[in-house]
Write an enzyme that holds these catalytic residues in place. Structure first.
Site, PDB file in Angstrom:
ATOM      1  N   SER A 298     -35.414  10.897   8.063  1.00 31.64           N
ATOM      2  CA  SER A 298     -34.602  10.032   8.908  1.00 31.64           C
ATOM      3  C   SER A 298     -34.666   8.612   8.367  1.00 31.64           C
ATOM      4  O   SER A 298     -35.723   8.163   7.913  1.00 31.64           O
ATOM      5  CB  SER A 298     -35.117  10.060  10.351  1.00 31.64           C
ATOM      6  OG  SER A 298     -34.551   9.015  11.116  1.00 31.64           O
ATOM      7  N   LYS A 304     -39.931  12.080  11.614  1.00 27.90           N
ATOM      8  CA  LYS A 304     -39.061  13.237  11.839  1.00 27.90           C
ATOM      9  C   LYS A 304     -38.970  14.136  10.610  1.00 27.90           C
ATOM     10  O   LYS A 304     -39.003  13.675   9.474  1.00 27.90           O
ATOM     11  CB  LYS A 304     -37.652  12.787  12.228  1.00 27.90           C
ATOM     12  CG  LYS A 304     -37.548  12.166  13.612  1.00 27.90           C
ATOM     13  CD  LYS A 304     -36.100  11.989  14.014  1.00 27.90           C
ATOM     14  CE  LYS A 304     -35.435  13.308  14.340  1.00 27.90           C
ATOM     15  NZ  LYS A 304     -34.022  13.167  14.691  1.00 27.90           N
ATOM     16  N   ASN A 306     -36.135  16.745  10.024  1.00 25.99           N
ATOM     17  CA  ASN A 306     -34.921  17.349  10.568  1.00 25.99           C
ATOM     18  C   ASN A 306     -34.585  18.666   9.856  1.00 25.99           C
ATOM     19  O   ASN A 306     -34.748  18.783   8.640  1.00 25.99           O
ATOM     20  CB  ASN A 306     -33.742  16.382  10.396  1.00 25.99           C
ATOM     21  CG  ASN A 306     -33.923  15.123  11.209  1.00 25.99           C
ATOM     22  OD1 ASN A 306     -34.345  15.168  12.351  1.00 25.99           O
ATOM     23  ND2 ASN A 306     -33.614  13.972  10.617  1.00 25.99           N
ATOM     24  N   ARG A 338      10.686  30.584  -1.833  1.00 27.55           N
ATOM     25  CA  ARG A 338       9.508  29.746  -2.072  1.00 27.55           C
ATOM     26  C   ARG A 338       9.450  28.731  -0.935  1.00 27.55           C
ATOM     27  O   ARG A 338      10.406  28.002  -0.707  1.00 27.55           O
ATOM     28  CB  ARG A 338       9.558  29.039  -3.431  1.00 27.55           C
ATOM     29  CG  ARG A 338       8.283  28.204  -3.693  1.00 27.55           C
ATOM     30  CD  ARG A 338       8.065  27.848  -5.164  1.00 27.55           C
ATOM     31  NE  ARG A 338       8.038  29.039  -5.987  1.00 27.55           N
ATOM     32  CZ  ARG A 338       8.961  29.323  -6.914  1.00 27.55           C
ATOM     33  NH1 ARG A 338       9.943  28.483  -7.151  1.00 27.55           N
ATOM     34  NH2 ARG A 338       8.887  30.433  -7.603  1.00 27.55           N
TER      35      ARG A 338
END
Length: 490
Positions: A298, A304, A306, A338
């Site tokens: 982080s 942290k 994550n 097309r």
């Protein structure tokens, strides 16, 4: 305008197969393969085919084509084939001018664009299938290893019943085996129809003038159709693709079937990522993502870690359906021989879907090969759920006895006792004992504290979990999947 994937973290794993450089190479390879197919049919000398093929040499290629310049010039004709052809012809002219007439004859831009997209698709699918097999191998091992590892099952985010972690892995595996079957069912193929889907240009390479053909019999026309099909097959063989089953300029089922299989794959991977995200929450802590330098950090909170692999896999799973929907919308917007914009809308969307799917599979393989499983936490969470998690069994066993002896609603009485027990097994056993004192089950067993404790034990009520795990593993083995080594990232 280079795209390095800043807004799609992780797509660098697949960039070498899907970026503009890669697609430009596919466009050129398609044109070279067409000339080589003509040589195989005796329409072009081998020397001229070799002269065109020489452009694929890395040094010649890099000196002959500038993707940024081709992209800028693509606006003039609405697609990159037209400026690419100009550069291809210029490069071949310096090698053998006599080979120029073999380039692109009988084709139209859509043939080359669609076939190049299929060539890119085939290469990405090879990568996806390889990584997906690796994921399935890992899941089969996890399911077998944790076949009887107790864990709580959750429905609508709440504790539901006892289960096993092996069954969760088996469920993941079954979803991916379904997706694998879908991926194996699709076949990238060449697209050939000519300027208006009549194959007139290809037929002209192999037949006399139309006036002469009108004097010939039906057998000659059948021979011509067979010769065109042989040329189509030779082109496909040069590219490692399947021959065109039909002219699909305005029948986009080929694209849609690939898109649907890719979206199914990312959905199955997304289900895994969602579970890992929930089970790796600190308050649950049953799983942990593998760690690596710089991963999960982080910018503001250094403590942290994550679960970024799961986050990015979920990103792909949430994004893929929109790409698939756009492709279905484009297919529904086809007009004439097309499409006027619907076809053009496919290109970037289909490539994005390829990127997202391949990236998700690569990240899922890394996630699951390094996944940390915490059985102690699973058991603790299961026991913390309390007797309520086996209320289904307790009510089924004791409810009829209570009803028969007291005339009260036995199921409701059990539910009240479990509620009053407030998750405490000993207290719940005591309350249930008051309701069932001196009673006997239909099978002749006396309702004792030991029996009540057994009924309240969540580890003994996992249904057919082990059999379901075994069924998934047996299906995996029938598929004959072999483990392959992980890819090196770019």
């Amino acid at each position: 305008m280079p795209d390095y994937g800043l807004l799609e973290p992780g797509t660098h794993h697949i960039a070498s197969l899907t970026d503009d450089d890669a697609f430009l190479r596919c466009l050129v390879e398609v044109e070279i393969a067409w000339v080589r197919a003509q040589a195989a049919a005796g329409l072009v000398s081998p020397e001229r085919a070799d002269a065109v093929s020489a452009v694929a040499d890395p040094e010649v290629f890099s000196a002959s084509f500038d993707p940024a310049d081709i992209a800028a010039r693509s606006e003039g004709g609405g697609n990159p084939v037209i400026p690419m052809l100009g550069d291809l012809r210029a490069a071949v002219k310096t090698i053998d001018p006599s080979a120029l007439k073999a380039i692109h004859r009988g084709l139209t831009s859509q043939d080359v664009m669609d076939t190049a997209l299929m060539l890119m698709t085939r290469r990405v699918l090879d990568r996806i299938r390889d990584d997906l097999d690796g994921v399935c191998v890992t899941l089969a091992h996890l399911a077998e290893e944790h076949r009887a590892t107790p864990a709580v099952a959750r429905t609508l985010t709440q504790h539901a019943l006892p289960s096993t972690f092996g069954l969760r892995c088996a469920r993941w595996l079954q979803g991916l085996l379904d997706a694998r079957e879908a991926l194996l069912s699709v076949t990238p193929m060449v697209s050939v129809g000519g300027a208006a889907g009549t194959l007139a240009g290809t037929a002209a390479l192999l037949a006399p003038t139309q006036a002469d053909r009108n004097e010939q019999n039906q057998s000659a026309d059948e021979d011509l159709a067979a010769a065109v099909a042989d040329l189509n097959a030779a082109w496909a063989s040069e590219l490692g693709l399947a021959p065109a089953a039909h002219v699909w300029h305005t029948n986009r089922g080929v694209v849609l079937r690939h898109a649907d299989a890719l979206a199914e794959t990312t959905a199955a991977l997304g289900a895994i990522a969602n579970d890992v995200l929930v089970l790796s929450r600190p308050e649950v802590a049953e799983l942990r993502e593998p760690t690596a330098p710089g991963r999960g950090v982080s910018s503001a909170m250094p403590q942290k870690q994550n679960p970024v692999l799961s986050v990015l896999i979920k990103r792909s799973a949430l994004s893929a359906p929109q790409q698939m929907a756009q492709l279905h919308l484009a297919a529904a917007g086809v007009v004439d021989e097309r499409p006027d914009g619907a076809w053009h809308a496919e290109w970037p969307v289909f490539r994005t879907l390829l990127r997202l799917s391949a990236t998700a599979v690569t990240q899922s393989r890394e996630l699951l090969e390094g996944l940390q499983v915490l059985p102690e936490a699973m058991l603790a969470n299961l026991r913390q759920a309390g007797p309520g998690v086996v209320a289904e069994r307790i009510a089924a066993v004791l409810g009829p006895v209570i009803t028969a002896t007291s005339g009260a609603d036995g199921k409701a009485a059990v539910q009240r006792a479990i509620g009053d027990g407030a998750g405490d097994a000993d207290r719940t056993v005591a309350l249930l004992q008051e309701l069932t004192a001196d009673t006997v089950l239909d099978d002749g067993r006396a309702v004792t504290p030991d029996l009540l404790r057994e009924l309240c034990d969540p580890t003994t009520y996992t249904g057919l979990s082990t059999q379901l795990v075994d069924a998934a593993i047996q299906r995996f083995r029938r598929a004959g999947i072999q483990s392959a080594s992980s890819h090196q990232t770019n």
